[in-house]
Motif scaffolding. Sequence first.
Motif, PDB file in Angstrom:
ATOM      1  N   PRO A   8      13.309  -2.338   0.764  1.00  0.00           N
ATOM      2  CA  PRO A   8      11.500  -1.759   1.822  1.00  0.00           C
ATOM      3  C   PRO A   8      10.248  -2.442   1.403  1.00  0.00           C
ATOM      4  CG  PRO A   8      13.255  -0.602   0.424  1.00  0.00           C
ATOM      5  CD  PRO A   8      13.912  -1.417   0.527  1.00  0.00           C
ATOM      6  N   LEU A   9       9.657  -2.223   1.549  1.00  0.00           N
ATOM      7  CA  LEU A   9       7.867  -3.085   1.072  1.00  0.00           C
ATOM      8  C   LEU A   9       6.684  -1.576   0.987  1.00  0.00           C
ATOM      9  CD1 LEU A   9       6.997  -6.050   3.166  1.00  0.00           C
ATOM     10  CD2 LEU A   9       7.721  -5.740   0.687  1.00  0.00           C
ATOM     11  N   TYR A  10       6.440  -0.918  -0.034  1.00  0.00           N
ATOM     12  CA  TYR A  10       5.796   0.223  -0.078  1.00  0.00           C
ATOM     13  C   TYR A  10       4.334   0.107  -0.249  1.00  0.00           C
ATOM     14  CZ  TYR A  10      10.308   2.812  -1.416  1.00  0.00           C
ATOM     15  OH  TYR A  10      11.037   3.192  -0.970  1.00  0.00           O
ATOM     16  N   TRP A  11       3.196   0.915   0.128  1.00  0.00           N
ATOM     17  CA  TRP A  11       2.355   1.025   0.024  1.00  0.00           C
ATOM     18  C   TRP A  11       1.303   2.211   0.249  1.00  0.00           C
ATOM     19  CZ3 TRP A  11      -1.599   3.187   4.418  1.00  0.00           C
ATOM     20  CH2 TRP A  11      -2.612   3.123   3.698  1.00  0.00           C
ATOM     21  N   ASN A  12       1.116   2.712  -0.566  1.00  0.00           N
ATOM     22  CA  ASN A  12       0.769   4.239  -1.601  1.00  0.00           C
ATOM     23  C   ASN A  12       1.817   5.210  -1.549  1.00  0.00           C
ATOM     24  OD1 ASN A  12      -1.917   4.462  -1.289  1.00  0.00           O
ATOM     25  ND2 ASN A  12      -2.306   5.390   0.185  1.00  0.00           N
TER      26      ASN A  12
ATOM     27  N   MET B 123     -17.230 -13.092   9.504  1.00  0.00           N
ATOM     28  CA  MET B 123     -16.851 -14.126   9.577  1.00  0.00           C
ATOM     29  C   MET B 123     -16.400 -14.267   8.295  1.00  0.00           C
ATOM     30  SD  MET B 123     -16.878 -16.898  11.608  1.00  0.00           S
ATOM     31  CE  MET B 123     -16.121 -18.313  11.465  1.00  0.00           C
ATOM     32  N   ALA B 124     -16.818 -13.783   7.414  1.00  0.00           N
ATOM     33  CA  ALA B 124     -15.845 -13.309   5.738  1.00  0.00           C
ATOM     34  C   ALA B 124     -14.232 -12.264   6.312  1.00  0.00           C
ATOM     35  CB  ALA B 124     -16.739 -12.850   4.573  1.00  0.00           C
ATOM     36  N   PHE B 125     -14.967 -11.331   6.316  1.00  0.00           N
ATOM     37  CA  PHE B 125     -13.662 -11.019   7.037  1.00  0.00           C
ATOM     38  C   PHE B 125     -12.497 -11.322   7.493  1.00  0.00           C
ATOM     39  CE2 PHE B 125     -11.048  -7.954  10.130  1.00  0.00           C
ATOM     40  CZ  PHE B 125     -11.163  -7.104   9.693  1.00  0.00           C
ATOM     41  N   ASN B 126     -12.741 -12.555   8.868  1.00  0.00           N
ATOM     42  CA  ASN B 126     -11.362 -13.033   9.528  1.00  0.00           C
ATOM     43  C   ASN B 126     -11.480 -14.307   8.243  1.00  0.00           C
ATOM     44  OD1 ASN B 126     -12.258 -11.800  11.064  1.00  0.00           O
ATOM     45  ND2 ASN B 126     -13.637 -13.808  12.125  1.00  0.00           N
ATOM     46  N   LYS B 127     -11.503 -14.455   7.410  1.00  0.00           N
ATOM     47  CA  LYS B 127     -11.562 -15.539   6.178  1.00  0.00           C
ATOM     48  C   LYS B 127     -10.354 -15.116   5.198  1.00  0.00           C
ATOM     49  CE  LYS B 127     -13.590 -18.908   3.253  1.00  0.00           C
ATOM     50  NZ  LYS B 127     -14.667 -19.054   2.157  1.00  0.00           N
TER      51      LYS B 127
ATOM     52  N   HIS C  25      -0.027  -7.629  -1.761  1.00  0.00           N
ATOM     53  CA  HIS C  25      -1.116  -7.844  -0.261  1.00  0.00           C
ATOM     54  C   HIS C  25      -1.457  -6.559   0.018  1.00  0.00           C
ATOM     55  CE1 HIS C  25      -0.874 -11.619  -2.325  1.00  0.00           C
ATOM     56  NE2 HIS C  25       0.724 -11.831  -1.560  1.00  0.00           N
ATOM     57  N   LEU C  26      -0.260  -4.948   0.629  1.00  0.00           N
ATOM     58  CA  LEU C  26      -0.363  -4.564   1.722  1.00  0.00           C
ATOM     59  C   LEU C  26      -1.568  -3.567   1.979  1.00  0.00           C
ATOM     60  CD1 LEU C  26       3.590  -3.640   1.576  1.00  0.00           C
ATOM     61  CD2 LEU C  26       2.043  -5.010   3.026  1.00  0.00           C
ATOM     62  N   PRO C  27      -1.761  -3.474   0.424  1.00  0.00           N
ATOM     63  CA  PRO C  27      -2.939  -2.087   0.553  1.00  0.00           C
ATOM     64  C   PRO C  27      -4.425  -2.756   1.460  1.00  0.00           C
ATOM     65  CG  PRO C  27      -2.354  -2.413  -1.605  1.00  0.00           C
ATOM     66  CD  PRO C  27      -1.371  -3.620  -0.908  1.00  0.00           C
ATOM     67  N   GLU C  28      -4.705  -4.363   0.735  1.00  0.00           N
ATOM     68  CA  GLU C  28      -5.846  -4.832   2.155  1.00  0.00           C
ATOM     69  C   GLU C  28      -5.906  -4.948   3.438  1.00  0.00           C
ATOM     70  OE1 GLU C  28      -5.720  -8.371  -1.081  1.00  0.00           O
ATOM     71  OE2 GLU C  28      -7.747  -8.423  -0.896  1.00  0.00           O
ATOM     72  N   TYR C  29      -4.172  -5.144   3.688  1.00  0.00           N
ATOM     73  CA  TYR C  29      -3.722  -5.371   4.876  1.00  0.00           C
ATOM     74  C   TYR C  29      -3.655  -3.785   5.827  1.00  0.00           C
ATOM     75  CZ  TYR C  29      -0.518  -6.255   9.137  1.00  0.00           C
ATOM     76  OH  TYR C  29       0.380  -6.296   9.907  1.00  0.00           O
ATOM     77  N   PHE C  30      -3.146  -2.887   5.232  1.00  0.00           N
ATOM     78  CA  PHE C  30      -3.185  -1.462   5.568  1.00  0.00           C
ATOM     79  C   PHE C  30      -4.560  -1.015   5.873  1.00  0.00           C
ATOM     80  CE2 PHE C  30       1.303  -1.563   5.334  1.00  0.00           C
ATOM     81  CZ  PHE C  30       1.840  -1.422   6.114  1.00  0.00           C
ATOM     82  N   ASN C  31      -5.822  -1.343   4.755  1.00  0.00           N
ATOM     83  CA  ASN C  31      -6.851  -0.487   4.959  1.00  0.00           C
ATOM     84  C   ASN C  31      -7.622  -1.575   6.366  1.00  0.00           C
ATOM     85  OD1 ASN C  31      -7.065   1.070   2.648  1.00  0.00           O
ATOM     86  ND2 ASN C  31      -7.352  -0.544   1.247  1.00  0.00           N
ATOM     87  N   GLN C  32      -7.395  -3.026   5.869  1.00  0.00           N
ATOM     88  CA  GLN C  32      -8.018  -3.553   6.991  1.00  0.00           C
ATOM     89  C   GLN C  32      -7.358  -3.104   8.743  1.00  0.00           C
ATOM     90  OE1 GLN C  32      -5.666  -6.603   8.606  1.00  0.00           O
ATOM     91  NE2 GLN C  32      -7.018  -6.371  10.607  1.00  0.00           N
ATOM     92  N   GLY C  33      -6.879  -2.987   8.462  1.00  0.00           N
ATOM     93  CA  GLY C  33      -5.591  -2.061  10.458  1.00  0.00           C
ATOM     94  C   GLY C  33      -7.201  -0.403  10.552  1.00  0.00           C
ATOM     95  N   GLU C  34      -7.685   0.085   9.582  1.00  0.00           N
ATOM     96  CA  GLU C  34      -7.636   1.520   9.357  1.00  0.00           C
ATOM     97  C   GLU C  34      -9.485   0.954  10.303  1.00  0.00           C
ATOM     98  OE1 GLU C  34      -7.728   3.216   5.166  1.00  0.00           O
ATOM     99  OE2 GLU C  34      -5.969   4.405   5.993  1.00  0.00           O
ATOM    100  N   GLU C  35      -9.795  -0.351   9.146  1.00  0.00           N
ATOM    101  CA  GLU C  35     -11.406  -0.859   9.296  1.00  0.00           C
ATOM    102  C   GLU C  35     -11.272  -1.150  11.119  1.00  0.00           C
ATOM    103  OE1 GLU C  35     -12.249  -4.108   6.512  1.00  0.00           O
ATOM    104  OE2 GLU C  35     -11.708  -2.562   5.187  1.00  0.00           O
ATOM    105  N   GLY C  36      -9.840  -1.663  10.891  1.00  0.00           N
ATOM    106  CA  GLY C  36     -10.124  -2.000  12.880  1.00  0.00           C
ATOM    107  C   GLY C  36     -10.145  -0.743  13.744  1.00  0.00           C
TER     108      GLY C  36
ATOM    109  N   LYS D 241      -1.588   2.727  13.024  1.00  0.00           N
ATOM    110  CA  LYS D 241      -1.908   3.451  13.650  1.00  0.00           C
ATOM    111  C   LYS D 241      -0.375   3.778  14.641  1.00  0.00           C
ATOM    112  CE  LYS D 241      -6.704   4.744  13.922  1.00  0.00           C
ATOM    113  NZ  LYS D 241      -7.559   4.030  13.583  1.00  0.00           N
ATOM    114  N   GLY D 242       0.623   4.456  14.749  1.00  0.00           N
ATOM    115  CA  GLY D 242       1.442   4.853  15.374  1.00  0.00           C
ATOM    116  C   GLY D 242       2.897   4.756  15.121  1.00  0.00           C
ATOM    117  N   LEU D 243       3.860   4.634  15.901  1.00  0.00           N
ATOM    118  CA  LEU D 243       5.093   4.668  14.693  1.00  0.00           C
ATOM    119  C   LEU D 243       5.943   2.879  14.977  1.00  0.00           C
ATOM    120  CD1 LEU D 243       6.888   7.955  16.076  1.00  0.00           C
ATOM    121  CD2 LEU D 243       5.889   7.593  13.540  1.00  0.00           C
ATOM    122  N   GLU D 244       5.203   2.156  15.523  1.00  0.00           N
ATOM    123  CA  GLU D 244       5.756   0.449  15.783  1.00  0.00           C
ATOM    124  C   GLU D 244       6.368   0.511  15.124  1.00  0.00           C
ATOM    125  OE1 GLU D 244       3.448   1.169  17.775  1.00  0.00           O
ATOM    126  OE2 GLU D 244       4.807   2.341  19.654  1.00  0.00           O
ATOM    127  N   ILE D 245       6.527  -0.531  14.859  1.00  0.00           N
ATOM    128  CA  ILE D 245       6.789  -1.409  13.699  1.00  0.00           C
ATOM    129  C   ILE D 245       7.327  -3.230  14.210  1.00  0.00           C
ATOM    130  CG2 ILE D 245       8.875  -2.499  12.240  1.00  0.00           C
ATOM    131  CD1 ILE D 245       9.948   0.806  11.704  1.00  0.00           C
TER     132      ILE D 245
END
Lengths: 158, 214
Positions: free
Chosen positions: A108-112, A1-5, A147-158, A38-42
């Motif tokens: 471009p938006l950079y992450w890592n 629930m906290a994760f969704n918030k 905000h991207l590190p959290e966005y992509f880390n959340q993707g990794e967890e999911g 995961k994958g190449l789609e944008i």
Amino acid sequence: MAFNKDEANRQALILDDLTILEKALACDFVGVALQKQKGLEITWPFVRGNRNEKYKYISIRYGKGIAGKVIATGSPMEINLFPVNISGKSTDYPIMLAEQLNSAYALPLYWNGIPKGALLIASRTGHFFTEDEKRSADHIKRQIESHLPEYFNQGEEG
Amino acid sequence: MELNAANHACSYIIQSQEDEIKRIALELHEGINQNLYSLYTGLGYLESGIKEPHMKSYAKEMASLMERTIQEVRLLSVGLYPNTITTLGLEAAIKSYAKLFTDTFGVLIAIKSSGRERTMAEQRSMTVFRVCQEALINIAKYADASSAEIQFTWKEKSLKIEIKDAGKGFNLESGIERFTGIAAMKERMLIAGGQFYISSEEGKGTTVTITLPI
């Protein structure tokens, strides 16, 4: 629930950034395209000023479309009077066709240290983007990148 | 007599182009991509034997780039020539293209069909496929529509396809920028022995209808 918030907060922050940019530049459309973890789609997960829902269904490949090209090259891209003087065909720019846009500036938006997304500012009229406008876009781009590190880390967890 | 000669020349040019496109697509898919796949497998084998973490990570990156290249080449090949047209038929090929079209342009496509699909010669199926492809591209470029519909009507000795959108439509008298595409679609259908119709009204959308004897 906290994760969704947290996720909802993050989405709201990015959309707030886009609203600020839309108002500051008096442009018609702003959007963030991101490569999937995961994958190449944008896809276009965050937009403001859309005229329809087509952006929700657009899922382009790495190197394709304005966002794909910006991600692949890691360089900004500018279009001043679409489809005049564009590189390639008008169908190579789906978001421009979908939203009936005539001018655009994409960064471009950079992450890592790797380009993983694109910030797009666009108008439905022809327009040459000023240095001031580009600076404002660059400022918001940095906020979104934070905000991207959290966005992509959340993707990794999911 | 002159018209027949012109039709033959036109038909010859179109068929030559289609043959060349097919040759390139098959070469990409069955030649180049098979070699790339062998290289990808080889890279995986080499990677498993590398002990140094830095080199192992580099080999993994190369394998990932190779995998992406294989996927790109496959999609390029399918984009040039839809293999499914000979294996699964016209409807399957158009359904597959419609999916790609939605992913690219965000325009939703509803496909309906009545009657039993008949087998057609590859050349005729490709003609119909190319006309449908052109009609859909026109929707993405000009119609400003969020959705469109493709209706197949199969009869004993004919096929009718209607491609409808509820977009902004255009005046057939003055829609000059689309005329080349429309003329090309019409020409392709006439050469294949079929018919091509287009109706459009500003603010109400456009309907392309093609019919072909089987």
